[in-house]
Design a protein around this motif. Structure first.
Motif, PDB file in Angstrom:
ATOM      1  N   HIS A 139       0.842  -1.198   0.000  1.00 47.48           N
ATOM      2  CA  HIS A 139       0.000   0.000   0.000  1.00 47.48           C
ATOM      3  C   HIS A 139       0.882   1.255   0.000  1.00 47.48           C
ATOM      4  N   HIS A 140       1.082   1.819  -1.190  1.00 50.85           N
ATOM      5  CA  HIS A 140       1.858   3.043  -1.341  1.00 50.85           C
ATOM      6  C   HIS A 140       0.956   4.107  -1.967  1.00 50.85           C
ATOM      7  N   VAL A 141       1.490   5.279  -2.241  1.00 50.62           N
ATOM      8  CA  VAL A 141       0.674   6.344  -2.815  1.00 50.62           C
ATOM      9  C   VAL A 141       0.434   6.134  -4.311  1.00 50.62           C
ATOM     10  N   ILE A 142       1.174   5.239  -4.942  1.00 49.38           N
ATOM     11  CA  ILE A 142       0.920   4.821  -6.308  1.00 49.38           C
ATOM     12  C   ILE A 142       0.884   3.291  -6.309  1.00 49.38           C
ATOM     13  N   PRO A 143       0.403   2.666  -7.394  1.00 49.30           N
ATOM     14  CA  PRO A 143       0.341   1.196  -7.420  1.00 49.30           C
ATOM     15  C   PRO A 143       1.679   0.560  -7.071  1.00 49.30           C
ATOM     16  N   SER A 144       1.628  -0.461  -6.221  1.00 53.41           N
ATOM     17  CA  SER A 144       2.862  -1.084  -5.742  1.00 53.41           C
ATOM     18  C   SER A 144       2.595  -2.542  -5.390  1.00 53.41           C
ATOM     19  N   GLN A 145       3.678  -3.289  -5.286  1.00 48.72           N
ATOM     20  CA  GLN A 145       3.585  -4.674  -4.827  1.00 48.72           C
ATOM     21  C   GLN A 145       4.930  -5.117  -4.283  1.00 48.72           C
ATOM     22  N   GLY A 146       4.880  -6.058  -3.345  1.00 52.45           N
ATOM     23  CA  GLY A 146       6.096  -6.669  -2.844  1.00 52.45           C
ATOM     24  C   GLY A 146       6.293  -8.021  -3.504  1.00 52.45           C
ATOM     25  N   TYR A 147       7.359  -8.722  -3.114  1.00 54.40           N
ATOM     26  CA  TYR A 147       7.665 -10.023  -3.710  1.00 54.40           C
ATOM     27  C   TYR A 147       8.114 -10.995  -2.617  1.00 54.40           C
ATOM     28  N   VAL A 148       7.671 -12.251  -2.751  1.00 51.81           N
ATOM     29  CA  VAL A 148       8.165 -13.325  -1.888  1.00 51.81           C
ATOM     30  C   VAL A 148       8.843 -14.358  -2.773  1.00 51.81           C
ATOM     31  N   VAL A 149      10.078 -14.705  -2.426  1.00 51.61           N
ATOM     32  CA  VAL A 149      10.819 -15.751  -3.131  1.00 51.61           C
ATOM     33  C   VAL A 149      10.727 -17.030  -2.306  1.00 51.61           C
ATOM     34  N   TYR A 150      10.344 -18.121  -2.970  1.00 54.65           N
ATOM     35  CA  TYR A 150      10.143 -19.410  -2.299  1.00 54.65           C
ATOM     36  C   TYR A 150      11.154 -20.437  -2.793  1.00 54.65           C
TER      37      TYR A 150
END
Length: 366
Positions: free
Chosen positions: A213-224
């Motif tokens: 949740h940022h002020v513009i579209p964003s996403q995090g990443y999980v490496v498995y």
């Protein structure tokens, strides 16, 4: 390998190491001189063994003294390099890079051949095959054209760059502009990877984005990490029976994913309350932002600007199941001492090891 995911793309990775000959590097820039001046030839120490004075020196032990001095100097150099080595070793991974709020963020995990965001393209990032872009602010994506161009310059394979789907078209336009202005080739595999999708980096490693949740579209990443585990109904069988089932085409194993490294990028602490982000909070290592550390800025201020306040991490410590938490993206107003003091506050609330990424920050004593 079949994966029971909603969406999955498979890439076979081949790592090729090529010697770099400066005089033969194809230039991507419009000039005809080498980017770097040629290194002077290394000079080595030589001793004349034909002259008789050498024997007397050897007899006197003078050469052995020189040899010891050289050995001691080499040991000192190794020790010094170990002390000044940039980065952090945690949970089996070496993590390095810079993350200064509003200036640049590029966090590198060499074991995964990956960089999370690209910042201004630090030289250490160039040899990473994968780049994960969290959002389109310049301090996180500004170095992307330089990263792609540099890999071409050094004859490295075209990288794979992951972006949120909503910015892929604009990123392509950005790269096209640089291709036109510089009259260069910028070769890469640009992948729009959405939350809920899975991508295979290699046969034992996959990645999934998660919502931030940022002020513009964003996403995090999980490496498995990926491993196969024998299905429960076959555990009681003997080796020959299992082998017979396997040869008959029966699927005898389940695919098990274990979250290894999670990277949030810029976000409010709201991501911690989303049940769909549970894997990020149970990965071995959580790399998360902590832009504001003290009462100089309020929690409301942090939220309004799409960032996290340290006190919010402390407040939500109960949800953190990671073995290690790497804090990043501190405001440049803080010194190393401020950061370490803040880390001690969080450490008292967590069983996980808490470490800050402080490269680029200054001490109050300098």
């Amino acid at each position: 390998m079949q994966f029971p995911f909603n969406s999955i793309s498979n890439k076979q990775e081949m790592q090729v190491s090529l010697p770099i000959v400066p005089s033969k590097i194809p230039s991507i820039f419009p000039f005809h001189h080498p980017i770097y001046p040629p290194h002077p030839p290394h000079k080595s120490l030589s001793f004349q063994t034909q002259a008789s004075p050498f024997k007397s020196l050897k007899t006197s032990g003078y050469l052995s003294t020189i040899s010891r001095a050289i050995d001691e100097e080499e040991e000192y150099r190794k020790a010094r390099a170990a002390v000044t080595r940039k980065g952090i070793e945690v949970e089996g991974y070496f993590i390095e890079g810079l993350s200064i709020g509003g200036h640049e963020t590029c966090v590198i995990v060499p074991e995964l051949k990956s960089a999370f965001d690209i910042g201004r393209c630090p030289s250490r990032a160039i040899h990473q095959n994968f780049v994960f872009i969290t959002h389109a602010h310049l301090d996180h994506i500004g170095g992307l054209p330089m990263y792609v161009a540099s890999r071409g310059l050094y004859n490295l394979k075209p990288p794979t760059v992951f972006v949120p789907p909503c910015i892929k078209e604009d990123v392509e336009k950005l790269l096209d502009i640089h291709r036109t202005m510089g009259q260069v080739e910028l070769n890469l595999d640009l992948v729009a990877l959405d939350v809920g999708e899975t991508y295979e980096l290699r046969n034992d490693i996959v990645v999934r984005p998660f919502r931030t949740h940022h002020v513009i579209p964003s996403q995090g990443y999980v490496v498995y990490s990926v491993r196969k585990k024998l299905k429960k109904q076959y555990i009681h069988l003997k080796g020959k029976q299992i082998e017979k089932l396997k040869k008959s085409g029966v699927e005898i194993t389940d695919i098990v994913l274990s979250p290894e490294v999670a990277f949030t990028g810029d976000t409010t602490a709201e991501y911690m309350l989303d049940p769909r982000n549970a894997d990020a909070l149970r990965a071995k290592i959580l790399i998360t932002e902590a832009t504001f550390l003290d009462d100089g800025y309020s929690i409301d201020h942090a939220r309004q600007h799409g960032h996290t306040h340290l006190s919010e991490i402390i407040e939500n410590a109960q949800w953190i199941r990671n073995k290690a938490v790497l804090l990043t993206h501190f405001s440049s107003r803080y010194s190393i001492e401020d950061i370490r003091q803040a880390v001690s506050k969080l450490q008292s609330k967590l069983s996980a090891k808490v470490v800050p990424l402080t490269e680029g920050f200054k001490s109050i004593h300098t």
